[in-house]
Scaffold this active site. Sequence first.
Site, PDB file in Angstrom:
ATOM      1  N   SER A   1       0.829  -1.195   0.000  1.00 29.43           N
ATOM      2  CA  SER A   1       0.000   0.000   0.000  1.00 29.43           C
ATOM      3  C   SER A   1       0.875   1.261   0.000  1.00 29.43           C
ATOM      4  O   SER A   1       1.640   1.476  -0.930  1.00 29.43           O
ATOM      5  CB  SER A   1      -0.946  -0.041   1.199  1.00 29.43           C
ATOM      6  OG  SER A   1      -1.961   0.926   1.080  1.00 29.43           O
TER       7      SER A   1
ATOM      8  N   ASP B   1      -8.795  -5.117  -6.104  1.00 26.35           N
ATOM      9  CA  ASP B   1      -8.263  -4.103  -5.181  1.00 26.35           C
ATOM     10  C   ASP B   1      -8.303  -2.724  -5.827  1.00 26.35           C
ATOM     11  O   ASP B   1      -7.528  -2.432  -6.742  1.00 26.35           O
ATOM     12  CB  ASP B   1      -6.823  -4.476  -4.792  1.00 26.35           C
ATOM     13  CG  ASP B   1      -6.240  -3.542  -3.744  1.00 26.35           C
ATOM     14  OD1 ASP B   1      -6.954  -2.624  -3.287  1.00 26.35           O
ATOM     15  OD2 ASP B   1      -5.063  -3.730  -3.381  1.00 26.35           O
TER      16      ASP B   1
ATOM     17  N   HIS C   1      -7.645  -5.790  -0.267  1.00 26.11           N
ATOM     18  CA  HIS C   1      -6.405  -5.034  -0.114  1.00 26.11           C
ATOM     19  C   HIS C   1      -5.512  -5.580   0.997  1.00 26.11           C
ATOM     20  O   HIS C   1      -4.378  -5.151   1.163  1.00 26.11           O
ATOM     21  CB  HIS C   1      -6.728  -3.562   0.158  1.00 26.11           C
ATOM     22  CG  HIS C   1      -5.534  -2.652   0.127  1.00 26.11           C
ATOM     23  ND1 HIS C   1      -4.758  -2.468  -0.992  1.00 26.11           N
ATOM     24  CD2 HIS C   1      -4.974  -1.875   1.095  1.00 26.11           C
ATOM     25  CE1 HIS C   1      -3.780  -1.613  -0.730  1.00 26.11           C
ATOM     26  NE2 HIS C   1      -3.879  -1.242   0.533  1.00 26.11           N
TER      27      HIS C   1
END
Length: 527
Positions: A339, A396, A461
Amino acid sequence: MIASTIPTQNGLSFQAFRSTSISRCGSRLNPLIRATSASTQTLTTESSRKHLSNLDKLLHQQAPSLPQQDSTPLQNDSFNGSSPEKRVNHLFQGLNLSRIWPEMKAAEEISPRHLNRLQRLLSKSHEYSPRNNLGSRWREYHGSNDWVGLIDPLDENLRREVVRFGEFIQAAYHAFHSNPATSDEVPPSPHHVAVPDRSYKVTKDLYATSSIGLPSWVDDLAPNLGWMTQRSSWIGYVAVCDDKSEISRMGRRDIVISLRGTATCLEWAENMRDVLVRVPGKENSGRNQPVKVECGFQSLYKTPGSNMPSLAESVMEEVRRLMNLYKGETLSITVTGHSLGAALALLIADELSTCEPDMPPIAVFSFGGPRVGNRTFGDQVTKNGVKVLRIVNSQDVITRVPGMFVSEELDQKLRDNSKVAGVLNVLDNMPWAYSHVGAELRVDSKMSPYLKPDADVGCCHDLEAYLHLVDGFMGTNSPFRANAKRSLARLVNEQKSNVKKLYISKAKDLNIEKQAVAIPSCLPSPS
């Protein structure tokens, strides 16, 4: 209000999260619901058999059949003096399977052999095969040829390397949640990082600092969560392989830079600063547009703290030190992140590539990473020899932000069309003209036989979900790998609402949920 919307390990982008509604639907295939009619019972039985058949295929490796057990009830002293294998057999014998599956004869559908396999898959340990020697091909697995021929279908050695680097990131999450607070008045104390690969040792703690602040009333609202609004936060570490046998196996001494995802309020605030800004001192790499990156990512990367240098300074200084310490050896640099950490990994790799004349090979393994810069930035990264492998879940949304919500495939097709190429060149000058860089390993949470097809954005995610999908990925349009062996314990523990109910039920029956070790959570998860 703030704490109720901030995830921990998922590291979600504020922009994507606020534009995505999270919906949860129960599984339509639930063999534990008692049928109310003959047709309903038939459907439920077929659904259960479908689940069990799927599990049998996934765990098709032959295991020794367990000996026949008599019908004598399990006695309290049946475990005395028995081997672990016999204890497992007694455990399965004592399970009242007819109660768990009332619509079918459990003894006919679920054998002790199947339960033994499921227990191993739900256990905490990962039963991977021994690591192969990569000495002669390490550059290839490190991206020298952009992983051509290794991604689709996925090479077994590359799968292991990708999962291993993902676990380095998980160690960064563990270390942060164990000690999230940082003081602006005194230098921080060293973090304890439980590196998953014991052949590596941690050499440097890394901190990221925000250049923005929050109003004072935020501290008044959350006096006990002051660390959430701190300007500097521990974000990762540098580690180096220090084991001779592992160095020999890998063909070089590897330096790993591992970075976690978004966790604090100010990191979230930086994620929202999604306008492209020019990077000082960078050339145009043959394009008309200057090199630009996301404002918030650049801020966290370049801003120094009151008692610590910037993330950029810390990494450059430590890598130079390690290069000098191991001068003359074959080295590699691997930057890995999830991320926000994936975005910062790309900025680190780009600067590392030019910080010294003779840099070792640099590769980035990113999980669920957002776009970082414009097309000129991507060209510069490629030109500087940085190899990037982006692990992307098709479900995602974070991998499609910031910038225009267009897939890389569609963007390339449009650019190949001469009729619209001129228009796209104009769009490249816009403040949100982002572009991905590097090769892509694309997985899909809908391919997992364990996850619900409507798994929410938090699950899609989640880093552990990513590693689960990589472990099961064989190739595009291929089924989930039948001999996948990564433990489901952490996935069940962290994404319970997104795992099919059959496996949640079995985890409870086998007492696995109590065994699973949860990552310490300082903030609530959206899932």
